[in-house]
Every structure is written in structure tokens, then in C-alpha cells.
Design a protein around this motif. Structure first.
Motif, PDB file in Angstrom:
ATOM      1  N   ARG A  34      -8.999  -2.672 -10.250  1.00 16.35           N
ATOM      2  CA  ARG A  34      -8.377  -4.007 -10.238  1.00 16.35           C
ATOM      3  C   ARG A  34      -7.817  -4.407 -11.604  1.00 16.35           C
ATOM      4  O   ARG A  34      -7.254  -5.482 -11.765  1.00 16.35           O
ATOM      5  CB  ARG A  34      -9.353  -5.054  -9.700  1.00 16.35           C
ATOM      6  CG  ARG A  34     -10.533  -5.347 -10.589  1.00 16.35           C
ATOM      7  CD  ARG A  34     -11.532  -6.281  -9.946  1.00 16.35           C
ATOM      8  NE  ARG A  34     -12.607  -6.573 -10.887  1.00 16.35           N
ATOM      9  CZ  ARG A  34     -12.551  -7.526 -11.799  1.00 16.35           C
ATOM     10  NH1 ARG A  34     -11.495  -8.300 -11.887  1.00 16.35           N
ATOM     11  NH2 ARG A  34     -13.559  -7.720 -12.639  1.00 16.35           N
ATOM     12  N   ILE A  48      -8.755  -3.072  -1.934  1.00 16.94           N
ATOM     13  CA  ILE A  48      -7.640  -2.365  -2.585  1.00 16.94           C
ATOM     14  C   ILE A  48      -7.338  -1.143  -1.724  1.00 16.94           C
ATOM     15  O   ILE A  48      -8.216  -0.289  -1.526  1.00 16.94           O
ATOM     16  CB  ILE A  48      -8.000  -1.944  -4.030  1.00 16.94           C
ATOM     17  CG1 ILE A  48      -8.305  -3.196  -4.866  1.00 16.94           C
ATOM     18  CG2 ILE A  48      -6.866  -1.129  -4.652  1.00 16.94           C
ATOM     19  CD1 ILE A  48      -8.905  -2.915  -6.233  1.00 16.94           C
ATOM     20  N   ARG A  50      -5.281   2.030  -1.622  1.00 16.44           N
ATOM     21  CA  ARG A  50      -4.453   2.958  -2.405  1.00 16.44           C
ATOM     22  C   ARG A  50      -3.769   3.882  -1.409  1.00 16.44           C
ATOM     23  O   ARG A  50      -4.403   4.786  -0.841  1.00 16.44           O
ATOM     24  CB  ARG A  50      -5.371   3.749  -3.325  1.00 16.44           C
ATOM     25  CG  ARG A  50      -4.829   3.856  -4.692  1.00 16.44           C
ATOM     26  CD  ARG A  50      -5.814   4.446  -5.646  1.00 16.44           C
ATOM     27  NE  ARG A  50      -6.088   3.554  -6.738  1.00 16.44           N
ATOM     28  CZ  ARG A  50      -7.110   3.690  -7.571  1.00 16.44           C
ATOM     29  NH1 ARG A  50      -7.994   4.649  -7.392  1.00 16.44           N
ATOM     30  NH2 ARG A  50      -7.263   2.852  -8.550  1.00 16.44           N
ATOM     31  N   ARG A  74       1.213  -3.418  -5.687  1.00 22.06           N
ATOM     32  CA  ARG A  74       1.102  -2.964  -7.069  1.00 22.06           C
ATOM     33  C   ARG A  74       1.903  -1.689  -7.286  1.00 22.06           C
ATOM     34  O   ARG A  74       1.687  -0.689  -6.611  1.00 22.06           O
ATOM     35  CB  ARG A  74      -0.370  -2.707  -7.392  1.00 22.06           C
ATOM     36  CG  ARG A  74      -0.592  -2.224  -8.803  1.00 22.06           C
ATOM     37  CD  ARG A  74      -2.022  -1.755  -8.990  1.00 22.06           C
ATOM     38  NE  ARG A  74      -2.181  -1.197 -10.301  1.00 22.06           N
ATOM     39  CZ  ARG A  74      -3.044  -1.632 -11.212  1.00 22.06           C
ATOM     40  NH1 ARG A  74      -3.848  -2.633 -10.928  1.00 22.06           N
ATOM     41  NH2 ARG A  74      -3.119  -1.062 -12.382  1.00 22.06           N
ATOM     42  N   GLY A  77       1.712  -2.046 -12.285  1.00 20.00           N
ATOM     43  CA  GLY A  77       0.732  -3.046 -12.725  1.00 20.00           C
ATOM     44  C   GLY A  77       1.102  -3.743 -14.025  1.00 20.00           C
ATOM     45  O   GLY A  77       0.263  -4.355 -14.679  1.00 20.00           O
ATOM     46  N   GLY A  84       0.750  -7.688  -9.439  1.00 14.80           N
ATOM     47  CA  GLY A  84       0.243  -6.493  -8.765  1.00 14.80           C
ATOM     48  C   GLY A  84      -1.209  -6.631  -8.316  1.00 14.80           C
ATOM     49  O   GLY A  84      -1.802  -5.653  -7.842  1.00 14.80           O
ATOM     50  N   VAL A  91      -4.792  -5.676  -1.923  1.00 13.81           N
ATOM     51  CA  VAL A  91      -3.844  -5.069  -2.862  1.00 13.81           C
ATOM     52  C   VAL A  91      -3.337  -3.765  -2.264  1.00 13.81           C
ATOM     53  O   VAL A  91      -4.134  -2.879  -1.932  1.00 13.81           O
ATOM     54  CB  VAL A  91      -4.499  -4.793  -4.235  1.00 13.81           C
ATOM     55  CG1 VAL A  91      -3.550  -4.004  -5.133  1.00 13.81           C
ATOM     56  CG2 VAL A  91      -4.887  -6.104  -4.907  1.00 13.81           C
ATOM     57  N   ASP A  93      -1.775  -0.696  -3.230  1.00 12.73           N
ATOM     58  CA  ASP A  93      -1.595   0.023  -4.502  1.00 12.73           C
ATOM     59  C   ASP A  93      -0.792   1.293  -4.239  1.00 12.73           C
ATOM     60  O   ASP A  93      -1.178   2.134  -3.418  1.00 12.73           O
ATOM     61  CB  ASP A  93      -3.005   0.339  -5.047  1.00 12.73           C
ATOM     62  CG  ASP A  93      -2.982   1.060  -6.381  1.00 12.73           C
ATOM     63  OD1 ASP A  93      -2.020   1.783  -6.657  1.00 12.73           O
ATOM     64  OD2 ASP A  93      -3.971   0.911  -7.131  1.00 12.73           O
ATOM     65  N   SER A  95      -0.025   3.664  -6.446  1.00 14.21           N
ATOM     66  CA  SER A  95      -0.122   4.634  -7.548  1.00 14.21           C
ATOM     67  C   SER A  95      -0.266   6.084  -7.097  1.00 14.21           C
ATOM     68  O   SER A  95      -0.106   6.995  -7.902  1.00 14.21           O
ATOM     69  CB  SER A  95      -1.256   4.252  -8.501  1.00 14.21           C
ATOM     70  OG  SER A  95      -2.484   4.224  -7.808  1.00 14.21           O
TER      71      SER A  95
END
Ligand SMILES: Cc1cc2nc3c(=O)[nH]c(=O)nc-3n(C[C@H](O)[C@H](O)[C@H](O)COP(=O)(O)OP(=O)(O)OC[C@H]3O[C@@H](n4cnc5c(N)ncnc54)[C@H](O)[C@@H]3O)c2cc1C
Length: 464
Positions: A34, A48, A50, A74, A77, A84, A91, A93, A95
Motif C-alpha cells: 500500500r 489490493i 494485483r 495504480r 504509484g 493510486g 486497489v 494494482d 504492477s
């Protein structure tokens, strides 16, 4: 629904078909997951997600939408306002979406929605190519591109969005769309400057240019010479060849071996040059600037483009406190210059600074209505950054930034570059998009009528 039950519901519902990672408040790694770039932001999402592929992205959007949970997307970030991440919501994410595919023949690069610019620069550099981006390698491709994208190649090759050829997008209803000049042209128009309001971009395709080693480096003058340097700079930069750019800064010389010790921690005004043309020195080109006052240092030499892009990474590493304000500037008046001098003398910390990024040259070849980026006629994007590692200095850097902004804003063009703003409210967002705002609000109503994507510089949906 409690925060724990959102994480549990996520696991149950997204469960086995979700190929990425689901991280809740009780999981190891939650606190690391986070963290965002601006250490002033400390938010605790309920889940979150991902995402590892486009299906994960679609499932996460549906999960949040069906429960009416706040959804933050996000990329890298880096956003000043911490867009983000969010409290209590989900969230998404990106990535793990980090694929990069360069086509050297076509001079294009296809980039996953969670990449950072350093990764893209490295990949394109292997083929002697680059696409215009920002000046720090750890910044996310997603947020920077969707806001516009300013950097060392802007005068020569335009904003990042001027080099965007296509985007693969997952929309608010979980469906997929491709946006380009020929497909969903209204969405493509809105994505180029309208931020993360219209969907989650899972891949971007950019045009690249032959850029390999550039000439780059700073000229420093004593801070007392700010008025004469800025008065010459405002005339000089607009008439310089497009291959040459130089952003102006008031700053403190960092105590690093790159600079002579006697300059360490000295307040200066500076122009940071980047030249991507054929000459082997910039000294002749920048001679009118070198003739101003008494430069303390002029240090410009050959640098591979990715090395230039990571030059500031050590100074602006993750974990610093940041307070941001920005404005577009069309005329750099004498009155504004006086304020830059005064606030430059009063820089509160070593990391704090003010930059003026030129947005002329190729960025002016595109009309203000052709993309969502509404300030094509401005000549600079000004950003004031109060920055320090120490949370105890947060009030001081905030105060300096706000006072500086209040003093220069009356001399500005009105709006601000969305990527240089924190959360300043909807009137400021409207001022920033000005004549493009109505069209953006209609496009938002078409693609995201329930405002699922609202953790951003928000454009509220408004049907025609
Ligand atoms: C140290 C530093 C240097 C910077 N230098 C420059 C510069 O030189 N030039 C410049 O133009 N800007 C610069 N910026 C500003 C930067 O462009 C913005 O902070 C940008 O929002 C960062 O994008 P991100 O993906 O890293 O951020 P995030 O915080 O992850 O995202 C920012 C916003 O974009 C949305 N978003 C991100 N990715 C996607 C995606 N794939 N699909 C949909 N929405 C998405 C998010 O939802 C959020 O609203 C800098 C910022 C920092 C902190």
C-alpha cells in the motif's frame, strides 16, 4: 461490510480464476503493497488486487462496481495526490502488467499498463530509439501518459500523448475496447490528457524516434541572478531549435560528487539542458544564456538517454514527503519573475524546487481541441514541489508551496497540468480542461456513467 470481509469476499469471488495476487489487511506484504511514492499519503485499502492479465483487471472492476466500493487504479504509484491508493476500497494494482515489445522496423513500442518509464527507455534504447516521457525513470507509464506527458523530448517530438498510437482498455462495465485514431476515436481523444477517468489501460502503443545519446546537463547561476536569467530565458527558449530544450529551476545544489564541493547546498537558479540534434556541443546554441550574469557551473556532455532519465532518481527516491502545486504559464511577466526570485531565496529544504517545463515546439503543432490536453497554447508547465524526507517538515514544505503558488497563480494562464496537481477539487479540474471539459464530461457519461473511476482528477459524467 468490514475491511476484512471485503478481502475475504474478494478471495471467494475472484478466487481460482484470478491469476494475480489478492492482498488484504491481514496478509504479510499488505503494508509494503500500500506504499506509494509520496510518503505524505498513508491509506489503508480493504483489498489490493494485483492483476496479472486483462481478465483479472475486468474481474476486479466488476467486483468493486457491484459492491459500490471505491476503486483506485495504480500504475507507477507516483501521483502527487496519491490517486493510486484509497482508504477502505479496492486497489487495482497494474504492477504485474510489465510486458514491453519493441518493433524496431515500425519504430513502435507496446507497453504493459503497469510499466515504469525506466523499463521502457532501456528496451527502446537497445534499438537506438526513445519515446517522449518524463524525467524520472520510476514514474509510471500509465499516469504520466494519460495526463499528457512532459519531458526532455517534448519540444522536438511532442507530448507523450502525441506519440500514443493505440491503447487497450478495460471499461467500467468490464468490457474491452481498443482506442486509436480509427477505433473508438472519442475514447482515444479523451485518454490523451483526460487521466484515468475512462477505463484501465492494460497496454499502450507508442511511436518511437531515433534518440540514443544526447547532450545534457545543467547551468547554475547564483540565486540572486534569478531575475536576469529568467528574463533572458523567457525570450531564448521559445526561439531555440526544437532539438534543444531546457527546463528552468530554482533549487539547492545537492551534495553529490557530480558537483564541486564549494557549490554543495548552495541555492541557485538553473537551466537543465537536453539536446538531441547532431552537434557535438551546445555551447554555441546556449551562448545567449551563458552571457547572462556569472554562471557558477556549466556542465553539459554526452549521456545515453536512459542514463539521463535516471539522473534524478537518487535525489527523488521513494519515501519522501511531497506537497505539489502547479500552473500553466503563457507569459512569464516581470512580476512573476520577482516572485520566483523571492521564493527561490526562501527554498525551505534541499529537495524543494520549482521547475518550468517548456511545452512549445512540437507540442504546439497539435491544436487544443485535438486531444483532451486543453492548454496547448501555454508555454510552460510550472510545478512547485515542497519535498523533504522528514515528516516533521511537512507543514513547512506545504506552507512554502501554497504561499509560492498564491503569489504566482495570478500571473498564470489559469489551469494546471493535471499530473502536477494534488487534490484541489472540481473547479480546478474544470479550469484545467477549460473548453474541452464539456466534451470530456459527455465522453465520461458514455464510458463510465456511474463514475466507477473517480479516484483521480475527476471528470464527472454529464450526459448530452
Ligand atoms: C518524482 C516525480 C517526477 C515526475 N516527473 C514528471 C515529468 O517529468 N513529466 C511529467 O509529465 N510528469 C511527471 N511527474 C508526474 C507524473 O506524471 C504523475 O505523478 C503521474 O500521475 C504518475 O503516474 P503513475 O502511473 O506513476 O501514478 P499512479 O499514482 O499510479 O496513477 C496516477 C493516476 O493515473 C491513473 N492510472 C495510472 N495508470 C493507469 C492505467 N494504466 N490505466 C488507467 N489509469 C491509470 C491512476 O488511477 C491515477 O488516477 C512526476 C512525478 C514524480 C513523483
Amino acid at each position: 461490510m468490514s475491511t476484512i470481509s471485503v478481502a475475504d469476499a474478494g478471495r471467494r469471488e475472484l478466487g481460482s480464476s484470478f491469476t494475480g495476487e489478492l492482498i488484504g489487511p491481514q496478509d504479510d506484504g499488505y503494508d509494503a503493497a500500500r506504499v506509494v511514492f509520496n510518503a505524505m499519503i498513508d491509506r489503508r485499502p480493504a483489498l489490493i488486487a494485483r492483476c496479472a492479465d486483462v481478465d483479472d483487471v475486468a474481474a476486479t472492476i466488476r467486483f468493486a462496481r457491484e459492491r459500490d466500493l471505491l476503486l483506485a487504479v495504480r500504475g507507477g504509484g507516483h501521483s502527487g495526490g496519491g490517486f493510486g491508493i484509497c482508504d477502505d476500497g479496492v486497489v487495482l494494482d497494474l504492477s504485474l502488467l510489465r510486458g514491453i515489445d519493441v518493433d524496431p522496423e515500425a519504430r513502435t513500442v507496446r507497453v504493459g499498463g503497469g510499466c515504469t518509464w525506466g523499463e521502457v527507455d532501456q528496451a527502446t534504447h537497445e534499438h537506438g530509439l526513445a519515446t517522449p516521457c518524463g524525467i524520472i525513470s520510476t514514474t509510471g507509464v500509465g499516469g504520466l501518459t494519460l495526463g499528457g506527458g512532459l519531458g526532455h523530448l517534448t519540444r522536438k517530438h511532442g507530448l507523450t500523448i502525441d506519440n500514443l498510437l493505440a491503447a487497450e482498455v478495460v471499461l467500467a462495465d468490464g468490457s474491452r475496447a481498443r482506442a486509436s485514431a480509427d477505433e473508438n476515436a472519442d475514447l482515444f481523444w479523451a485518454l490523451r490528457g483526460g487521466g484515468g477517468n475512462f477505463g484501465v489501460v492494460t497496454s499502450f502503443t507508442f511511436r518511437c524516434h531515433p534518440v540514443s545519446t544526447v547532450l545534457a546537463g545543467p547551468t547554475f547561476w547564483p540565486i540572486e541572478q534569478t531575475p536576469e536569467v529568467l528574463r533572458t530565458y523567457r525570450e531564448f527558449i521559445g526561439s531555440a531549435p526544437r532539438e534543444l530544450t531546457g527546463f528552468f529551476a530554482v533549487m539547492t545544489v545537492p551534495p553529490v560528487p557530480l558537483f564541486p564541493e564549494e557549490l554543495h547546498l548552495r541555492k541557485v537558479c538553473a537551466v537543465f539542458w537536453c539536446y538531441s540534434g547532431g552537434a557535438d556541443t551546445v555551447d554555441g546554441l546556449v551562448a545567449p544564456m551563458l552571457a547572462v550574469g556569472k554562471p557558477l557551473l556549466h556542465h553539459v556532455g554526452p549521456v545515453p538517454f536512459p542514463a539521463l532519465q535516471s539522473l534524478f532518481d537518487g535525489l527523488y527516491h521513494p519515501g519522501l514527503q511531497w506537497y505539489w502545486r502547479g500552473d500553466f504559464v503563457s507569459e512569464l511577466s516581470d512580476a512573476a519573475i520577482e516572485q520566483h526570485h523571492a521564493f527561490g531565496e526562501a527554498l525551505p529544504t534541499m529537495h524543494s524546487s520549482m521547475h518550468l517545463y517548456p511545452i512549445d515546439g512540437a507540442a504546439h503543432d497539435v491544436a487544443s481541441g485535438d486531444t483532451a490536453f486543453g492548454y496547448r497554447d501555454a508555454r510552460w508547465a510550472e510545478v512547485i514541489i515542497g519535498v523533504d524526507p522528514d515528516p516533521a517538515k511537512a507543514p513547512a514544505i506545504r506552507q512554502w508551496t501554497v504561499d509560492y503558488f498564491d503569489a504566482t497563480h495570478p500571473h498564470s494562464a489559469g489551469g494546471s497540468y493535471v499530473n502536477f496537481m494534488m487534490d484541489e477539487g472540481s473547479a480546478r479540474v474544470q479550469a484545467t480542461y477549460r473548453h474541452n471539459y464539456e466534451r470530456l464530461a459527455r465522453t465520461k457519461a458514455a464510458y463510465d456513467p456511474r463514475n466507477v473511476f473517480r479516484v483521480n482528477q475527476n471528470i464527472e459524467p454529464r450526459a448530452a
